[in-house]
Design a protein around this motif. Sequence first.
Motif, mmCIF file in Angstrom:
data_model
loop_
_atom_site.group_PDB
_atom_site.id
_atom_site.type_symbol
_atom_site.label_atom_id
_atom_site.label_comp_id
_atom_site.label_asym_id
_atom_site.label_seq_id
_atom_site.Cartn_x
_atom_site.Cartn_y
_atom_site.Cartn_z
ATOM 1 N N ARG B 71 11.524 -2.725 24.585
ATOM 2 C CA ARG B 71 10.212 -3.172 23.873
ATOM 3 C C ARG B 71 10.044 -2.551 22.849
ATOM 4 O O ARG B 71 9.776 -3.011 21.640
ATOM 5 N N LEU B 72 10.405 -1.135 22.757
ATOM 6 C CA LEU B 72 10.411 0.010 21.572
ATOM 7 C C LEU B 72 11.237 -0.776 20.730
ATOM 8 O O LEU B 72 10.761 -0.843 19.335
ATOM 9 N N THR B 73 12.400 -1.016 20.939
ATOM 10 C CA THR B 73 13.585 -1.150 20.074
ATOM 11 C C THR B 73 13.119 -2.596 19.415
ATOM 12 O O THR B 73 13.037 -2.893 18.081
ATOM 13 N N GLU B 74 12.637 -3.582 20.272
ATOM 14 C CA GLU B 74 12.174 -4.803 19.616
ATOM 15 C C GLU B 74 11.087 -4.737 18.626
ATOM 16 O O GLU B 74 11.339 -5.412 17.626
ATOM 17 N N ARG B 75 10.257 -3.850 18.790
ATOM 18 C CA ARG B 75 9.240 -3.579 17.795
ATOM 19 C C ARG B 75 9.635 -2.963 16.640
ATOM 20 O O ARG B 75 9.422 -3.491 15.496
ATOM 21 N N LEU B 76 10.692 -2.059 16.850
ATOM 22 C CA LEU B 76 11.192 -1.593 15.460
ATOM 23 C C LEU B 76 11.882 -2.588 14.782
ATOM 24 O O LEU B 76 11.933 -2.932 13.368
ATOM 25 N N VAL B 77 12.625 -3.478 15.570
ATOM 26 C CA VAL B 77 13.600 -4.585 14.875
ATOM 27 C C VAL B 77 12.495 -5.543 14.364
ATOM 28 O O VAL B 77 12.720 -5.847 12.771
ATOM 29 N N SER B 78 11.436 -6.061 14.874
ATOM 30 C CA SER B 78 10.538 -6.938 14.054
ATOM 31 C C SER B 78 9.892 -6.308 12.943
ATOM 32 O O SER B 78 9.735 -6.994 11.846
ATOM 33 N N GLU B 79 9.543 -4.860 12.976
ATOM 34 C CA GLU B 79 8.798 -4.395 11.762
ATOM 35 C C GLU B 79 10.006 -4.278 10.640
ATOM 36 O O GLU B 79 9.761 -4.524 9.436
ATOM 37 N N PHE B 80 11.137 -3.797 10.998
ATOM 38 C CA PHE B 80 12.288 -3.932 10.013
ATOM 39 C C PHE B 80 12.456 -5.354 9.316
ATOM 40 O O PHE B 80 12.679 -5.288 8.198
ATOM 41 N N ASN B 81 12.611 -6.268 10.176
ATOM 42 C CA ASN B 81 12.749 -7.551 9.676
ATOM 43 C C ASN B 81 11.732 -8.116 8.700
ATOM 44 O O ASN B 81 11.702 -8.960 7.878
ATOM 45 N N TYR B 82 10.331 -7.667 9.151
ATOM 46 C CA TYR B 82 9.273 -8.013 8.264
ATOM 47 C C TYR B 82 9.364 -7.612 6.888
ATOM 48 O O TYR B 82 9.225 -8.178 5.897
ATOM 49 N N LEU B 83 10.002 -6.194 6.726
ATOM 50 C CA LEU B 83 10.077 -5.770 5.655
ATOM 51 C C LEU B 83 11.157 -6.452 4.915
ATOM 52 O O LEU B 83 11.139 -6.771 3.663
ATOM 53 N N ARG B 84 12.355 -6.587 5.877
ATOM 54 C CA ARG B 84 13.506 -7.558 4.867
ATOM 55 C C ARG B 84 13.035 -8.773 4.382
ATOM 56 O O ARG B 84 13.600 -8.904 3.177
ATOM 57 N N ARG B 85 12.294 -9.296 5.220
ATOM 58 C CA ARG B 85 12.012 -10.753 4.782
ATOM 59 C C ARG B 85 10.916 -10.606 3.462
ATOM 60 O O ARG B 85 10.863 -11.652 3.000
ATOM 61 N N ASN B 86 10.142 -9.398 3.339
ATOM 62 C CA ASN B 86 9.174 -9.455 2.188
ATOM 63 C C ASN B 86 9.813 -8.628 0.967
ATOM 64 O O ASN B 86 9.309 -8.069 0.261
ATOM 65 N N SER B 87 11.244 -8.433 1.000
ATOM 66 C CA SER B 87 11.686 -7.785 -0.021
ATOM 67 C C SER B 87 12.842 -8.720 -0.974
ATOM 68 O O SER B 87 13.268 -9.775 -0.571
ATOM 69 N N VAL B 88 12.882 -8.176 -2.061
ATOM 70 C CA VAL B 88 13.866 -8.783 -2.956
ATOM 71 C C VAL B 88 15.028 -8.002 -3.410
ATOM 72 O O VAL B 88 14.690 -6.769 -3.262
ATOM 73 N N ASP B 89 15.719 -8.521 -4.130
ATOM 74 C CA ASP B 89 16.961 -7.775 -4.610
ATOM 75 C C ASP B 89 16.442 -6.695 -5.724
ATOM 76 O O ASP B 89 15.465 -7.227 -6.261
ATOM 77 N N PRO B 90 16.648 -5.579 -5.670
ATOM 78 C CA PRO B 90 17.620 -4.798 -4.998
ATOM 79 C C PRO B 90 17.313 -4.111 -3.696
ATOM 80 O O PRO B 90 18.110 -3.647 -2.942
ATOM 81 N N LEU B 91 15.917 -4.358 -3.287
ATOM 82 C CA LEU B 91 15.671 -3.849 -2.178
ATOM 83 C C LEU B 91 16.001 -4.421 -0.812
ATOM 84 O O LEU B 91 16.776 -3.913 0.107
ATOM 85 N N SER B 92 16.360 -5.589 -1.014
ATOM 86 C CA SER B 92 16.939 -6.311 0.065
ATOM 87 C C SER B 92 18.418 -6.016 0.220
ATOM 88 O O SER B 92 18.840 -5.808 1.559
ATOM 89 N N LYS B 93 19.080 -5.811 -0.606
ATOM 90 C CA LYS B 93 20.490 -5.397 -0.470
ATOM 91 C C LYS B 93 20.531 -3.745 -0.129
ATOM 92 O O LYS B 93 21.355 -3.458 0.995
ATOM 93 N N PHE B 94 19.531 -3.158 -0.378
ATOM 94 C CA PHE B 94 19.459 -1.862 0.207
ATOM 95 C C PHE B 94 19.262 -1.736 1.757
ATOM 96 O O PHE B 94 19.744 -1.199 2.455
ATOM 97 N N LEU B 95 18.173 -2.742 1.969
ATOM 98 C CA LEU B 95 17.941 -2.666 3.487
ATOM 99 C C LEU B 95 18.909 -3.245 4.236
ATOM 100 O O LEU B 95 19.281 -2.919 5.523
ATOM 101 N N GLU B 96 19.968 -4.047 3.590
ATOM 102 C CA GLU B 96 21.194 -4.684 4.174
ATOM 103 C C GLU B 96 22.158 -3.585 4.652
ATOM 104 O O GLU B 96 22.774 -3.617 5.613
ATOM 105 N N TYR B 97 22.254 -2.685 3.537
ATOM 106 C CA TYR B 97 23.153 -1.534 3.676
ATOM 107 C C TYR B 97 22.629 -0.738 4.884
ATOM 108 O O TYR B 97 23.756 -0.372 5.663
ATOM 109 N N VAL B 98 21.312 -0.629 4.916
ATOM 110 C CA VAL B 98 20.894 0.341 6.252
ATOM 111 C C VAL B 98 21.457 -0.264 7.257
ATOM 112 O O VAL B 98 21.639 0.440 8.259
ATOM 113 N N THR B 99 21.513 -1.668 7.608
ATOM 114 C CA THR B 99 21.761 -2.164 8.703
ATOM 115 C C THR B 99 23.373 -2.107 9.274
ATOM 116 O O THR B 99 23.702 -2.123 10.171
ATOM 117 N N TYR B 100 24.202 -1.769 8.081
ATOM 118 C CA TYR B 100 25.673 -1.563 8.275
ATOM 119 C C TYR B 100 26.210 -0.632 9.301
ATOM 120 O O TYR B 100 26.818 -0.772 10.130
#
Lengths: 714, 348
Positions: B71-100
């Motif tokens: 549940r904790l991980t799910e929560r983290l993932v949903s928060e991170f995905n929320y950030l990703r969905r609300n970001s535009v380049d270059p932030l979205s690129k940055f966040l993508e890098y973080v997931t690698y």
Amino acid sequence: MPEMGTLFRSELMCRCQLYLPPEAAYNCVAELGELGLVQFVDVNPEVSSFQRQFVSEIKRCEEMERKLRFIETEVIRENLDVDQDEIEPMAPAPREMVELENSLTTVENNLTEVNTNYVALRKNHLELTEYKNMLKQAEIFLSETRFNFQDSDETTNPEENGVSDVKDEHASMKFNIVAGVIDRARQVAFEKMLWRVSKGNVFIKFSDIEEEMEDPKTGNTLYKSVFMIFFQGEELKTRVQKICEGFHAAVYPCSEHGKERRERMMGVNTRLEDLHTILTQTTDHRHRLLLAASRTLKSSYVKVRKMKAIYHILNQFSLRDSQRVLIGECWMPTADIPAIKSAITTGAQNAGSSVVPTIERVPTTEDHPTFNRVNKYTIGFQALIDSYGINSYREVNPSVYTIATFPFLFAVMFGDAGHGLIMLSFALWMIIAESSLEKKRDISEIFNIFFGGRYIIFLMSLFSIYTGLIYNDIFSKSLNIFGTNWSTNMTFAANESAPLKLGETLMLDPKNPNQYTGVPYPFGVDPAWQAATNKIGFLNTYKMKISLIFGVVHMSFGVILSLWNKVSNRRYHEIFLEFFPQIFFLLFLFGYLVVMIFIKWLMYGANYADPFSEHCAPNLLITFINMMLFKKADVDPKLEGCHTDGMNYEIYMYSGQGGLQKFLVIFAVLMVPIMLFGKPAHKIYKRKQEAARRGTMRDELLGGDAPQEEEEEG
Amino acid sequence: MKEMMYYNINDGYPESIVRGYRRSLLTSSQYGTLTQSETLDDIKLQLSATDYGNFLQNEPPPLTTGVIADRLTERLVSEFNYLRRNSVDPLSKFLEYVTYQYFIDNVILLISGTLHERDPADLLHKAHPLGVFESMPALSVASNVQELYNIVLVETPLADYFRGCLTGHDLDEMNIEVIRNTLHKAYLEDFYDFCVNDLGGTTGVVMKELLEFEADRRIINITINSFGTELSKEDRLRLYPRCGKLSRESPAKLSAMNDIDAVKAVCDNYGEYQHLFRDMNRSERTLEDRFFEQEVRLNLLSFHQQFHYGIYYSWLKLKEQEIRNIVWISECIQQQQKERISDFVPTL
């Protein structure tokens, strides 16, 4: 007389200690909860939440809530109405808890059991449907492939795990077929992966399944495709199988013999029919279960939550005197102590306790909570005031005045009797249908706002109608009720040769005896102004001036109200440091402007002779600006009629005005530093005084020791 | 100046959200009450008083550490995905890098899992949700490195990083470890280059510090883990990320690190790494914990600056640490090991 003071100030409160016998504590708190007049204080804040007395009960309540939520989601999924009970159930007795728990557990267990069955059946159903579709598609695929699979070939070719070996009679090539069903969304990735794994040596056919399918668990619609992979070689076979597994593709056995396929098809169809009957029965059973559960759902929710709330409050009590008494602290309105006393006595009686619970007032210097007693009429206004901040204990409550001033000031801006009428009908509908709307108010948040303020809207509409009639505005048109006192027989004559000119206007001139009878219209604005070209010039200055008057009066009233707080809190220094500077600043600048408005209205007029004719009336805006800038306007030589007795009536309305204005501005500006620095300076002074007092006190007390300390320091 | 003027146009909203997330990290007093818990239900009760709220309320009893962690991980993932969905380049690129980094870990997890013939469904469940990609389930098809690249990874963002390890042939334990480190090395260098050179500015300054630490941690870990293995000095040198502070040392010095004392000697030149090896024998803190502590310190620092993307990286790292802490506390309670319950790394 506490009843009289309740609106003007918040209720008198007192801090009390409750002594409850432990066996009756639950019932007593339940009674208090129904009463809703007590604010409990945690007497053991240092104890962490899971070390409290009734933690296990709260956990049981939470567990019940979880079960209820589970049942509720199932009920909602079944599209059943959750019954709205008319009467809210009382908090159940503690011994009913086990009963409630058991019944909920039974329902939950039954539901999960049925659900597992149901899901298993539906999964089975889904698989069969997929298989059926796959077989159907296989028929089409295989009949159109170039490889001539002989349908009549009776030689047994056992297929295992969905993979069958096919001998092509011409080239003695062995073909493997893997067939199955895959999510349509993954189709492309699946195909790509297969292509890369086999280096292009596979032949894949896809075909969408048109039939509607549902996810057995969630009930969502699924979109799937039938696939059929043709390839060669054993090694590829294991890889293809692995990929199918990885992509969650369901692989079904598929024979290349038409006859066998048709036999299977028939088998699948019969099984599907059987399944369908069982599914209907299970669905019916499930529906009955949920229907029964939905009837008590709402009341169970209320019961469990009340129980949880009671135990939560009991956790704030402390068990003392060798467990014979539960002590809790709370705030309550002094006026309601008898009602609260009788409530806990009933609670104790209900529990069959022989010990009588008692309430004891405890004196405290703590800040008391603010409690404004409201009814359904005043609650809207109180909420309006509270949104700006809740006043401190026993401070003047402005919401009493708001009941009149807020709708009135709204109406000054929204003065249209027609629009007011629409608003009135809306407000009346909400008030008349109050009890039925009350239940539906949770549906829409926006409507809830309107509904909560229904009495405000009601009053606003009444005032709007009133001001609308004064402005003589009904849907932006005027009514000629009493007959206009202006006689304007203006006609616009136009013909081919002399068309209507743009410049032709209808100016109303009060000076002209032919136009104006000299008697004002009995109520509100004369309808003749509606058509006049100088309508804006007349109405705007009038409305602006009354707005200014109302504004200044309203603000002064607010400042004066603050006087009550300062007096009752005995903060007299604030009267001099806050109240007087504020009121002087306001009155000397803007109050004076209001006074000038009245002087102008009284002194000047259209029918008055010079120097008081309308030409000489000074522009108050310019006068006010010049007053602030210490400037005297230039005398206009053209307005000779206004200059008499050494006075220029187009600039100053009375003698000595310039001097008075200078004095007012200087005095008002002097108030600003007092407002800014007065209170801080006073605070610093007080603190220093206090420190000095403490210092001398210590010196007196420690007089003997002081020299010793000095020695040590030296 | 330019950053200040333009930052909020695109990144103001996600920044406010991530700073809010950071405020909701557990405080030391909340950790204090957590460690006093007697059962997992107490943990649930305590967490419901924090920003986690009622995230465990629909779990049927009995509660297990696994459920809490999920549940904790799910929560983290949903928060991170929320950030990703609300970001535009270059932030979205940055966040993508973080997931690698999660991509890499998932790839390694699946390959080594297949090697040990684990249940694929179980493996997929274990994979970090931030690093899931479409063709991931097919990883088990590959039997050697070439195939791994050609079949599965060629489409993923990891393809570029993977080129460095195409020389190896078999997928044995040792090679997987080498692949993991090569991938991380390539990833770190690429990310470092992206942050410092492409983004630059405050992001570059902040991320430089964080990624250098990450690289140095890898260097030290690789070195220590290589003791007593067949890994040659040259191979080891090749695995070191080139963006760390330690990698600026001469190769001779680096390859001379033959035992823990030699590593310690090199690290002693760097103020921030000195304490890692101090009192190693006496203190109970493991090297891993010390690294985590250092990481938390660095990540907290990045919130002190504004107008940069490092806060997203830092928040993710801090949140991960918080999850590790809660899971640790839960494990200690479940296994009746209360004496070790305080051995976590507080995030504030």
